[in-house]
Design a protein around this motif. Structure first.
Motif, PDB file in Angstrom:
ATOM      1  N   LEU A  46       0.814  -1.214   0.000  1.00 32.13           N
ATOM      2  CA  LEU A  46       0.000   0.000   0.000  1.00 32.13           C
ATOM      3  C   LEU A  46       0.851   1.270   0.000  1.00 32.13           C
ATOM      4  O   LEU A  46       0.309   2.369  -0.069  1.00 32.13           O
ATOM      5  CB  LEU A  46      -0.936   0.016   1.214  1.00 32.13           C
ATOM      6  CG  LEU A  46      -1.933  -1.146   1.320  1.00 32.13           C
ATOM      7  CD1 LEU A  46      -2.833  -0.954   2.535  1.00 32.13           C
ATOM      8  CD2 LEU A  46      -2.764  -1.281   0.052  1.00 32.13           C
ATOM      9  N   THR A  50       2.641   2.560  -2.251  1.00 26.68           N
ATOM     10  CA  THR A  50       2.506   3.356  -3.473  1.00 26.68           C
ATOM     11  C   THR A  50       1.319   4.316  -3.393  1.00 26.68           C
ATOM     12  O   THR A  50       1.303   5.348  -4.053  1.00 26.68           O
ATOM     13  CB  THR A  50       2.364   2.427  -4.696  1.00 26.68           C
ATOM     14  OG1 THR A  50       2.347   3.201  -5.890  1.00 26.68           O
ATOM     15  CG2 THR A  50       1.089   1.601  -4.618  1.00 26.68           C
ATOM     16  N   LEU A  51       0.304   3.985  -2.576  1.00 26.88           N
ATOM     17  CA  LEU A  51      -0.858   4.863  -2.436  1.00 26.88           C
ATOM     18  C   LEU A  51      -0.476   6.177  -1.770  1.00 26.88           C
ATOM     19  O   LEU A  51      -1.085   7.215  -2.041  1.00 26.88           O
ATOM     20  CB  LEU A  51      -1.948   4.170  -1.614  1.00 26.88           C
ATOM     21  CG  LEU A  51      -2.578   2.913  -2.220  1.00 26.88           C
ATOM     22  CD1 LEU A  51      -3.627   2.342  -1.275  1.00 26.88           C
ATOM     23  CD2 LEU A  51      -3.188   3.216  -3.583  1.00 26.88           C
ATOM     24  N   THR A  52       0.519   6.143  -0.911  1.00 27.28           N
ATOM     25  CA  THR A  52       0.920   7.378  -0.225  1.00 27.28           C
ATOM     26  C   THR A  52       1.527   8.373  -1.207  1.00 27.28           C
ATOM     27  O   THR A  52       1.352   9.580  -1.053  1.00 27.28           O
ATOM     28  CB  THR A  52       1.927   7.080   0.909  1.00 27.28           C
ATOM     29  OG1 THR A  52       3.124   6.515   0.363  1.00 27.28           O
ATOM     30  CG2 THR A  52       1.326   6.106   1.911  1.00 27.28           C
ATOM     31  N   ASP A  53       2.262   7.868  -2.210  1.00 25.16           N
ATOM     32  CA  ASP A  53       2.808   8.757  -3.244  1.00 25.16           C
ATOM     33  C   ASP A  53       1.696   9.306  -4.132  1.00 25.16           C
ATOM     34  O   ASP A  53       1.758  10.443  -4.603  1.00 25.16           O
ATOM     35  CB  ASP A  53       3.824   8.004  -4.111  1.00 25.16           C
ATOM     36  CG  ASP A  53       5.125   7.724  -3.377  1.00 25.16           C
ATOM     37  OD1 ASP A  53       5.659   8.652  -2.749  1.00 25.16           O
ATOM     38  OD2 ASP A  53       5.596   6.581  -3.417  1.00 25.16           O
ATOM     39  N   ARG A  54       0.675   8.491  -4.354  1.00 24.70           N
ATOM     40  CA  ARG A  54      -0.411   8.889  -5.260  1.00 24.70           C
ATOM     41  C   ARG A  54      -1.368   9.880  -4.611  1.00 24.70           C
ATOM     42  O   ARG A  54      -1.775  10.871  -5.238  1.00 24.70           O
ATOM     43  CB  ARG A  54      -1.179   7.643  -5.715  1.00 24.70           C
ATOM     44  CG  ARG A  54      -2.288   7.938  -6.718  1.00 24.70           C
ATOM     45  CD  ARG A  54      -2.943   6.648  -7.178  1.00 24.70           C
ATOM     46  NE  ARG A  54      -1.971   5.736  -7.768  1.00 24.70           N
ATOM     47  CZ  ARG A  54      -2.274   4.508  -8.172  1.00 24.70           C
ATOM     48  NH1 ARG A  54      -3.498   4.044  -8.041  1.00 24.70           N
ATOM     49  NH2 ARG A  54      -1.339   3.741  -8.708  1.00 24.70           N
ATOM     50  N   PHE A  55      -1.753   9.625  -3.356  1.00 30.59           N
ATOM     51  CA  PHE A  55      -2.767  10.447  -2.699  1.00 30.59           C
ATOM     52  C   PHE A  55      -2.180  11.550  -1.826  1.00 30.59           C
ATOM     53  O   PHE A  55      -2.920  12.425  -1.367  1.00 30.59           O
ATOM     54  CB  PHE A  55      -3.686   9.566  -1.854  1.00 30.59           C
ATOM     55  CG  PHE A  55      -4.442   8.550  -2.657  1.00 30.59           C
ATOM     56  CD1 PHE A  55      -5.126   8.922  -3.808  1.00 30.59           C
ATOM     57  CD2 PHE A  55      -4.449   7.221  -2.285  1.00 30.59           C
ATOM     58  CE1 PHE A  55      -5.817   7.989  -4.556  1.00 30.59           C
ATOM     59  CE2 PHE A  55      -5.139   6.276  -3.031  1.00 30.59           C
ATOM     60  CZ  PHE A  55      -5.824   6.654  -4.173  1.00 30.59           C
ATOM     61  N   SER A  91      -2.867  10.538   3.498  1.00 28.56           N
ATOM     62  CA  SER A  91      -2.675   9.116   3.815  1.00 28.56           C
ATOM     63  C   SER A  91      -2.559   8.898   5.314  1.00 28.56           C
ATOM     64  O   SER A  91      -3.100   7.929   5.861  1.00 28.56           O
ATOM     65  CB  SER A  91      -1.420   8.584   3.104  1.00 28.56           C
ATOM     66  OG  SER A  91      -1.553   8.651   1.698  1.00 28.56           O
ATOM     67  N   THR A  93       5.565   6.833   6.340  1.00 26.46           N
ATOM     68  CA  THR A  93       4.970   7.948   5.599  1.00 26.46           C
ATOM     69  C   THR A  93       5.419   9.284   6.181  1.00 26.46           C
ATOM     70  O   THR A  93       5.653  10.251   5.443  1.00 26.46           O
ATOM     71  CB  THR A  93       3.436   7.835   5.610  1.00 26.46           C
ATOM     72  OG1 THR A  93       3.044   6.566   5.068  1.00 26.46           O
ATOM     73  CG2 THR A  93       2.803   8.937   4.765  1.00 26.46           C
TER      74      THR A  93
END
Length: 416
Positions: free
Chosen positions: A275, A277-282, A287, A326
């Motif tokens: 998960l 990669t979601l921190t870079d996206r959102f 996050s 994060t």
């Protein structure tokens, strides 16, 4: 044949591979040292005849060692370099394992545990600084994957520790002392990797670094400290209290309770590995809000609905796992030139929170037990529920701090 780009060439060379290996294996050892205490604490408590409040005090004193190490490691890193400091960290943990094995008195054991946390604190800062320097792209994903190795070892650590404590060699049962000796001796492996590697030192900046006094006036920095502190207190407290809670509140056996702790780290590790990669996206700030809220809700859900909902204790690991890496990614992006200073500052204050948090949990358990009857099963149950509720509360306070940070950065158009 076309020559490979310089960046790809760099990522494939031996120096980079050893750097990454040191980080990944270092987090494996960190996970082991932090989470073998879960199944060991009930036996340590029995051998030394400790109350829950004394256990909380023990964990707080050990966190103090971690705090002290965090306060001087960045200075040692600039003075001697990351390589020497990392070797010292692993050596401290190995020596601590030997002292724990020999400990027959509680004072001697406490000193040995304190030394291990000195090594943990030094290792934490060194790995964080190294990660901030080499993970320059997809920072959130790489930080989470690196910290995912902490989770990988944390999955196995409680079960391995439980098994080792039952191993008998030539008529001698290892118990918790022998288990600590064996597990902490594994620090020798990353120590060898560290000695083989070459580490990037701080580059001389042509531009002036932001003065510490200026950094301390940044509200975002203090909010980041709160997020990291509440998040990490909630994360680390699970390793120290979940097995104890399940054994005493629900009468689970050690194997089952340790299995639930391992499931916590299965969720914990899955989140960091897949998960991130979601921190870079959102975005890192958003996050932090979402993941900490999910963890807090799971923890309180498990307490409210009782033993049938115990699986929510494990599921809470998926949310709280994302907080530390994060925050490190947020620091690397928002404070690129001052990341070593900011990491040291935030992690040191986080250590203060850990000292207070562990002491508070033990204290809340004791106070609540007295309210419901210290010698009754109901008093013990309510005390453990109240103490564990502090863990969920910290996750929710992490959410609140994240919302305030998001609002502050949004107004300044500086969302990270």
């Amino acid at each position: 044949m076309e020559k490979r780009p310089a960046r790809i060439q760099q990522r494939l060379n031996k120096v980079y591979v050893l750097q990454v290996a040191t980080i990944f294996v270092g987090f494996v050892i960190f996970g082991i040292s932090e989470n073998i205490k879960g199944p060991a604490i009930p036996r340590i408590q029995f051998d030394f005849m400790l109350s829950e409040a004394q256990v909380g005090t023990l964990l707080s004193l050990n966190s103090l060692g971690y705090l002290i190490a965090c306060s001087f490691t960045a200075y040692l890193t600039r003075l001697w370099g990351i390589k020497r400091v990392t070797v010292m960290a692993f050596a401290s943990m190995t020596i601590a394992g030997v002292f724990m094995f020999l400990a027959q008195q509680f004072g001697w054991f406490t000193a040995s545990y304190f030394l291990m946390y000195i090594g943990n604190g030094m290792l934490e800062i060194a790995l964080a600084i190294l990660g901030a320097r080499i993970f320059v792209r997809n920072t959130g994903m790489m930080m989470n994957i690196a910290h995912g190795f902490y989770g990988l070892s944390s999955i196995a650590a409680p079960l391995i520790a439980t098994g080792l404590m039952k191993v008998t060699i030539y008529g001698y049962t290892l118990d918790w002392r022998g288990m600590y000796l064996v597990m902490l001796s594994l620090s020798i492996i990353p120590m060898i990797l560290t000695l083989m590697g070459k580490f990037p030192e701080a580059e001389e900046e042509t531009a002036e670094r932001t003065p510490v006094s200026t950094l301390l006036r940044d509200p975002a920095l203090w909010l980041t400290v709160l997020i990291l502190t509440f998040g990490v207190v909630s994360e680390l407290a699970v390793g120290g209290w979940l097995v104890n809670f399940l054994e005493k509140a629900y009468d689970w056996d050690t194997v089952s309770a340790s299995g639930m702790l391992s499931m916590f780290f299965v969720c914990f590790t899955f989140a960091r590995l897949f998960l991130g990669t979601l921190t870079d996206r959102f975005g890192y700030t958003l996050s932090l809000i979402v993941f900490s809220l999910a963890s807090g809700l799971c923890t309180f859900g498990a307490l409210i609905f009782g033993e049938p909902a115990a699986f929510l204790f494990a599921l809470s690991g998926a949310g709280i796992a994302m907080i530390y890496p994060t925050v490190m990614a947020l620091i690397a992006k928002r404070y690129p030139k001052e990341s070593d200073t900011v990491i040291t500052f935030t992690v040191t204050l986080m250590g203060v929170g850990s000292v207070i948090g562990n002491y508070l949990i033990g204290g809340v358990i004791e106070v609540t037990k007295h309210l419901y009857g210290s010698d009754t099963s109901l008093g013990l149950l309510r005390g453990l529920q109240a103490g564990y509720g502090v863990i969920g509360l910290c996750a929710l306070l992490c959410t609140v701090s994240g919302i305030v940070l998001y609002s502050y950065l949004h107004k300044r158009k500086e969302i990270v």
